[in-house]
Design a protein around this motif. Structure first.
Motif, mmCIF file in Angstrom:
data_model
loop_
_atom_site.group_PDB
_atom_site.id
_atom_site.type_symbol
_atom_site.label_atom_id
_atom_site.label_comp_id
_atom_site.label_asym_id
_atom_site.label_seq_id
_atom_site.Cartn_x
_atom_site.Cartn_y
_atom_site.Cartn_z
ATOM 1 N N LYS A 139 10.233 88.713 71.810
ATOM 2 C CA LYS A 139 9.690 90.250 70.938
ATOM 3 C C LYS A 139 9.245 90.683 72.739
ATOM 4 O O LYS A 139 9.365 92.178 72.347
ATOM 5 C CB LYS A 139 9.003 89.332 70.412
ATOM 6 N N ALA A 140 8.430 89.932 72.964
ATOM 7 C CA ALA A 140 7.929 90.699 74.534
ATOM 8 C C ALA A 140 9.231 91.308 75.458
ATOM 9 O O ALA A 140 9.054 92.679 75.774
ATOM 10 C CB ALA A 140 7.494 89.901 75.543
ATOM 11 N N LEU A 141 10.300 91.290 75.647
ATOM 12 C CA LEU A 141 11.824 90.818 76.602
ATOM 13 C C LEU A 141 11.990 92.271 75.555
ATOM 14 O O LEU A 141 12.463 93.587 76.624
ATOM 15 C CB LEU A 141 12.420 90.373 76.663
ATOM 16 N N ARG A 142 12.186 92.763 74.354
ATOM 17 C CA ARG A 142 12.941 93.512 73.722
ATOM 18 C C ARG A 142 11.534 94.501 73.537
ATOM 19 O O ARG A 142 12.226 96.227 74.109
ATOM 20 C CB ARG A 142 12.444 93.572 72.110
ATOM 21 N N ILE A 143 10.627 94.159 73.784
ATOM 22 C CA ILE A 143 9.187 95.532 73.865
ATOM 23 C C ILE A 143 9.614 96.489 75.492
ATOM 24 O O ILE A 143 9.100 97.676 75.763
ATOM 25 C CB ILE A 143 7.998 95.166 73.832
ATOM 26 N N CYS A 178 16.120 91.995 81.650
ATOM 27 C CA CYS A 178 15.976 92.084 80.700
ATOM 28 C C CYS A 178 16.956 91.265 79.117
ATOM 29 O O CYS A 178 16.942 90.861 78.786
ATOM 30 C CB CYS A 178 15.231 93.155 79.600
ATOM 31 N N VAL A 179 17.982 92.312 80.186
ATOM 32 C CA VAL A 179 18.889 92.153 79.126
ATOM 33 C C VAL A 179 19.756 90.989 79.393
ATOM 34 O O VAL A 179 20.416 90.100 78.003
ATOM 35 C CB VAL A 179 20.404 93.231 78.829
ATOM 36 N N HIS A 180 20.074 90.211 80.592
ATOM 37 C CA HIS A 180 19.923 88.888 80.745
ATOM 38 C C HIS A 180 19.028 88.109 80.091
ATOM 39 O O HIS A 180 19.810 86.694 79.628
ATOM 40 C CB HIS A 180 20.631 88.876 82.516
ATOM 41 N N SER A 181 18.000 87.913 80.340
ATOM 42 C CA SER A 181 17.038 86.946 80.139
ATOM 43 C C SER A 181 17.058 86.953 78.286
ATOM 44 O O SER A 181 17.272 85.540 77.412
ATOM 45 C CB SER A 181 15.850 87.188 79.835
ATOM 46 N N LEU A 182 17.500 87.886 77.230
ATOM 47 C CA LEU A 182 17.332 88.291 76.443
ATOM 48 C C LEU A 182 18.935 87.338 75.912
ATOM 49 O O LEU A 182 18.913 86.737 74.508
ATOM 50 C CB LEU A 182 17.408 89.651 75.094
ATOM 51 N N GLY A 225 24.573 93.103 69.658
ATOM 52 C CA GLY A 225 23.045 94.063 69.714
ATOM 53 C C GLY A 225 22.441 93.915 71.783
ATOM 54 O O GLY A 225 22.826 95.716 71.776
ATOM 55 N N TYR A 226 22.508 93.169 72.261
ATOM 56 C CA TYR A 226 22.434 93.054 73.637
ATOM 57 C C TYR A 226 23.123 93.074 74.235
ATOM 58 O O TYR A 226 23.340 93.822 75.530
ATOM 59 C CB TYR A 226 21.878 91.638 73.711
ATOM 60 N N TYR A 227 24.866 92.907 74.119
ATOM 61 C CA TYR A 227 25.726 93.248 74.875
ATOM 62 C C TYR A 227 25.971 94.851 74.511
ATOM 63 O O TYR A 227 25.987 95.577 75.862
ATOM 64 C CB TYR A 227 27.085 92.513 74.630
ATOM 65 N N GLU A 228 25.628 95.235 73.885
ATOM 66 C CA GLU A 228 25.958 97.043 73.539
ATOM 67 C C GLU A 228 24.578 97.979 74.365
ATOM 68 O O GLU A 228 25.176 98.535 74.797
ATOM 69 C CB GLU A 228 25.960 96.959 71.814
ATOM 70 N N GLU A 250 26.631 95.104 89.870
ATOM 71 C CA GLU A 250 27.636 94.453 89.943
ATOM 72 C C GLU A 250 27.492 92.701 89.436
ATOM 73 O O GLU A 250 28.859 92.269 88.536
ATOM 74 C CB GLU A 250 28.901 94.206 91.537
ATOM 75 N N MET A 251 26.822 92.048 90.269
ATOM 76 C CA MET A 251 27.046 90.615 90.082
ATOM 77 C C MET A 251 26.518 90.234 88.601
ATOM 78 O O MET A 251 26.740 89.796 87.554
ATOM 79 C CB MET A 251 26.398 89.887 90.703
ATOM 80 N N GLU A 252 25.681 91.004 88.347
ATOM 81 C CA GLU A 252 25.183 91.361 86.739
ATOM 82 C C GLU A 252 26.294 91.590 85.606
ATOM 83 O O GLU A 252 26.371 90.968 84.524
ATOM 84 C CB GLU A 252 24.151 91.893 86.453
#
Length: 914
Positions: free
Chosen positions: A774-778, A797-801, A823-826, A841-843
């Motif tokens: 929740k915290a990461l999404r916000i 953030c995306v990585h962690s989610l 959804g996170y990938y999108e 690039e590594m991400e």
């Protein structure tokens, strides 16, 4: 009136009961009931019962006189009632017997009231007695037969009348009615020719009146009564009180003249005292004569004659010595020394001669004739060992004289002279003698010897003191001083310990030292000062620590603690490593004691409110500064900040103090959390609970501060919420979600705060993945809304989610979870598409790999459509790779073709099976 008689009878019957408990109450009621007779002294018609009741009450009072059945006041009241009742029923012409009864009761009632110091109540009864006596005398005289029995009766009546008149004089004197007393006494004096045996009685009564007036400083009245006493005594030598009493009266009369106005009544005073000495020679009379001569400024010859007369009259030595002191006090020094010399010769063979010799020495020293005084002392010392010893009492007086002289020399730093006077005192003690005073003497000698730099001799003196009185706190203090001067740390520590132990008991007085209830503490304070002067810091600290332990004076303890803090801070500055940590722990213990003493301190005579505030503020700052030096030791930092906060509670709560409190509590909470991070999970509960306590108190302080000023730029809200979140998360407290909501309610929440909370939600032992996501999404949403998004943070953030949401195994694969991750990938693709060159690039490679692996996992589970979808998602990231695209393109394309072929075969097989 019938009601009156009935009430009196009823109360009398109650009083006469044997087992009456409330005697005083019944007597008081009777007394009040008969007060009506003051206005109506006669009862009409006459009631014979009243006389009977009066007799019963009188007899009851007589029988109760034995023991303590009733007190003097109660007896007076009963007699008062009985006498009133008797007179109230008096007939017109009472019989002689009835009159005699009235005389007896009235005179004795008056006398009793006089004994109770109630002369006003006595007056009426004494007047009744006189009236009845005169009535009786007139009746006896009117018979006129002149018989012997009549003459005897008249003589008894006159004797009784003289007594009652003397009582009236006494009452008038007590009421300061001098003229009335004189008139009554004159009537008595006129009767003495017929009643010579009453001479002594009246003379002594006048003497007593004179004494009372003298004590009240009414010298004129006193001289009158004393003159009357002497004159009455001369009226009849046979019945006079005697020559000794007459002389006593005259001596007091002479003293009255002396006190009244010696110059005006000089002759009268001298005549009185000469007459007294003529009547009966007495030392006090001879001494008084000299006093009068001195006060009147008589010539030396007259005074010399007086003292010669005194000496020739074989008066006691004590009187002679008092005369010497009197002469010295009146500045007749030559006469005094001459007379003292004659006294010593006169009493040469007396065992009491020593007191005269000691007085001689005292007077010589008072007049500054020290050489003569020392010669006399040496003569006494010689005599002491040749059979002419002083009495114990006189020797004690001499010791006190010598010690006083020594003490005064010590005070003016004349140490060698002081030592000589103490040595004179020592000369009277035998070798090996055991006595506390000898120990005290040796301690004083040691003090002189130390000042004279004679350490070895001082050690010997202290050893002697220790032998005589080892359990004296002052002896141990002397031992301590020697130990410090010899740099004997161990011996000094033992002495400090002994002083502390002895401080538990009462401390007696000591020469040259101000001794109060906290004498032991004063000595320990002085001990610390001596150690510091000799550069022995450890010894000084031991003395101060002992003072803090044993002193009952909070102000003194706080002063000692300040010294200890300064000393240990100076050590900390020079130390490092474990030694520094050990000294910090010592400092903590001092601050703990300071907090205890400040909290126990109630403002009063010993310390004002301002002083207590100043002390608390001083120690608060020390704790604060010490905390700032403990970055590598969070546990000590926490303790120092906590002490600083606790001490600040005794300071006025102004804004500066409140800001300090807030910072202390924030730092204490932070330190507690830091300790937790370094501790095993099983040991964290106590620290986390403490951190929460600090946070809750800090919230209250912070609320007060926010209400009193602008705090818009202060980060305290965020810090408190972060600390509370971490503590509750690691305690597995459900309220942690409420903390996150509180953060979201703040204005302009920074993404960094949310990212930190997300990390804390999953930092062991915390495990709140939903809150973390929740915290990461916000946070991600806030990053995207910025004009220039921070792609590095967005990718994290995306990585962690994705990391939190992707299934880790076969059992975790759920359609709902896969949709969430999709959804996170999108979200990631949209970010990359917007800024393809800025995304790490590594991400991108990590996203590609995780999507591909998810597709392969779904393939193994025969979820072919989903597998194809996820593998295709992974392939979509290939075009965003930079330098790595070519190497991964060939490899991934081949694998993707192979996967698609297998998916087609798998689909066909599935159709054939159907």
């Amino acid at each position: 009136m019938d009601m009156f008689v009935s009430n009196v009878k009823c109360l009398t019957e109650r009083l006469l009961q044997k087992q009456l408990a409330n005697t005083d109450e019944v007597i008081e009621k009777l007394f009040c009931e008969t007060s009506v007779l003051e206005d109506f002294p006669r009862v009409s018609p006459l009631d014979p019962q009243l006389e009977e009741i009066a007799i019963q009450l009188w007899n009851w009072a007589v029988t109760k006189r034995v023991g303590t059945a009733i007190n003097e006041h109660q007896k007076a009241k009963v007699r008062h009632v009985a006498c009133r009742l008797l007179y109230s029923c008096e007939p017109e012409n009472p019989a002689v017997g009835a009159v005699r009864k009235q005389i007896l009761m009235a005179s004795k009632t008056g006398r009793t009231w006089l004994d109770c110091k109630k002369p006003q109540l006595a007056d009426n009864f004494l007047s009744l007695a006189v009236k009845s006596l005169e009535t009786l005398y007139n009746r006896l005289t009117s018979r006129g037969d002149g018989g012997a029995d009549i003459n005897t009766s008249k003589g008894d009546v006159e004797k009784d009348l003289l007594r009652v008149l003397s009582y009236q004089a006494e009452s008038a004197q007590a009421q300061e009615n001098h003229q009335e007393a004189v008139a009554c006494m004159q009537r008595c004096k006129d009767m003495l020719l017929r009643l010579p045996k009453e001479t002594g009685y009246l003379s002594l009564m006048c003497y007593n009146f004179g004494v009372d007036a003298y004590n009240l400083k009414k010298y004129e009245e006193s001289s009158f009564w004393l003159s009357q006493s002497y004159d009455i005594g001369k009226m009849n030598i046979k019945y006079s009180p005697g020559a000794e009493v007459q002389a006593k009266v005259l001596r007091l009369l002479a003293t009255v003249y002396l006190k009244w106005d010696c110059q005006q009544f000089q002759e009268k005073a001298l005549n009185a005292v000469n007459l007294a000495n003529k009547e009966s020679v007495h030392p006090s009379g001879l001494y008084l004569k000299i006093r009068i001569l001195l006060r009147c400024g008589a010539q030396d010859d007259h005074i010399r004659a007086g003292v010669t007369e005194l000496l020739e009259s074989e008066v006691p030595l004590e009187v002679c010595l008092s005369t010497v002191k009197l002469l010295m006090a009146e500045d007749r020094e030559t006469l005094a020394f001459d007379y003292l010399k004659r006294v010593c010769q006169h009493f040469e063979s007396s065992p009491e001669l020593g007191s005269a010799l000691v007085l001689h020495i005292e007077l010589l020293l008072q007049r500054g004739k020290e050489l003569l005084g020392k010669q006399k002392i040496e003569d006494i010392i010689t005599g002491h060992y040749t059979g002419k010893q002083l009495s114990p009492q006189t020797l004690t007086c001499l010791h006190l004289l010598l010690w006083d002289k020594a003490s005064k020399n010590f005070e003016v730093k004349n140490f060698s002279e002081a030592l000589q006077w103490y040595n004179y005192s020592l000369s009277f003690y035998k070798a090996g003698q055991m006595e506390p005073n000898l120990a005290k003497l040796q301690r004083n000698r040691a003090s002189c010897l130390l000042q004279l730099q004679q350490l070895d001799k001082a050690k010997e003196a202290v050893k002697e003191a220790e032998r005589c009185d080892p359990n004296s706190i002052f002896t141990q203090f002397s031992v301590y001083k020697i130990a410090v001067l010899e740099n004997n740390v161990e011996k000094a520590a033992e002495a400090v310990k002994a002083i502390g132990a002895l401080a538990q008991g009462p401390v007696t007085s000591e020469d040259r030292l101000l001794v109060a209830e906290n004498a032991a503490s004063n000595l320990l304070s002085l001990a610390a000062q001596i150690a510091l002067e000799n550069e022995q810091q450890d010894t000084a600290m031991k003395a101060l620590e002992s003072l803090c332990e044993h002193s009952k004076d909070e102000a003194q303890v706080l002063t000692a603690l300040r010294c200890l803090v300064r000393l240990v801070l100076s050590t900390i500055e020079k130390a490092s490593g474990e030694i520094r940590h050990a000294n910090l722990d010592v400092l903590l213990s001092y601050l703990k004691m300071a907090l205890q003493k400040v909290s126990q301190l109630s403002p009063g005579p010993s310390m004002a409110v301002e002083q207590r505030t100043e002390a608390a503020n001083w120690f608060r700052k020390i704790a604060w500064n010490s905390a700032l030096q403990c970055e590598s030791s969070p546990d000590r930092m926490r303790d120092f900040f906590v002490f600083s906060y606790q001490l600040s509670q005794f300071c006025p709560p102004d804004r500066a103090v409140l800001m300090g409190q807030k910072t202390c509590l924030l730092m204490a909470a932070a330190a507690s959390l830091e300790i937790c991070r370094k501790s095993p999970h099983s040991d964290q509960t106590e620290q986390l609970t403490q951190a929460l306590e600090h946070i809750q108190i800090c919230w209250e302080v912070w609320k007060t501060l926010k209400a009193s000023g602008d705090n818009s730029k202060d980060p305290t809200d965020i810090l408190l919420l972060l600390y509370e979140f971490e503590a509750r998360a690691k305690l597995n407290d459900p309220k942690v979600e409420t903390v996150l909501e509180s953060v979201l309610e703040l204005d302009n929440v920074e993404t960094k705060v949310l990212e930190t909370m997300a990390a804390l939600a999953m930092e062991p032992p915390a495990h709140f993945p939903l809150l973390c996501k929740k915290a990461l999404r916000i946070a991600l949403s806030l990053h995207r809304k910025r004009p220039q998004a921070d792609l590095a943070h967005c990718s994290q953030c995306v990585h962690s989610l994705i990391q939190l949401s992707l299934p880790s195994g076969v059992s975790d694969v759920e359609a709902r979870v896969l949709e969430e991750v999709w959804g996170y990938y999108e979200e990631a693709l949209s970010i990359i598409t917007a800024s393809p060159e800025d995304f790490p690039e590594m991400e991108i490679l990590w996203l590609l790999t995780r999507a591909w692996n998810t597709g392969i996992l779904l393939y193994s589970l025969a979820q072919y459509p989903e597998s194809e979808r996820w593998c295709g998602l992974g392939m979509s990231f290939l075009r965003h790779l930079g330098s790595l695209q070519e190497s991964y393109q060939t490899q991934m394309s081949g694998l993707y073709s192979e996967v698609l072929d297998r998916l087609d075969k798998a689909k066909k097989n599935l159709i054939m099976e159907e």
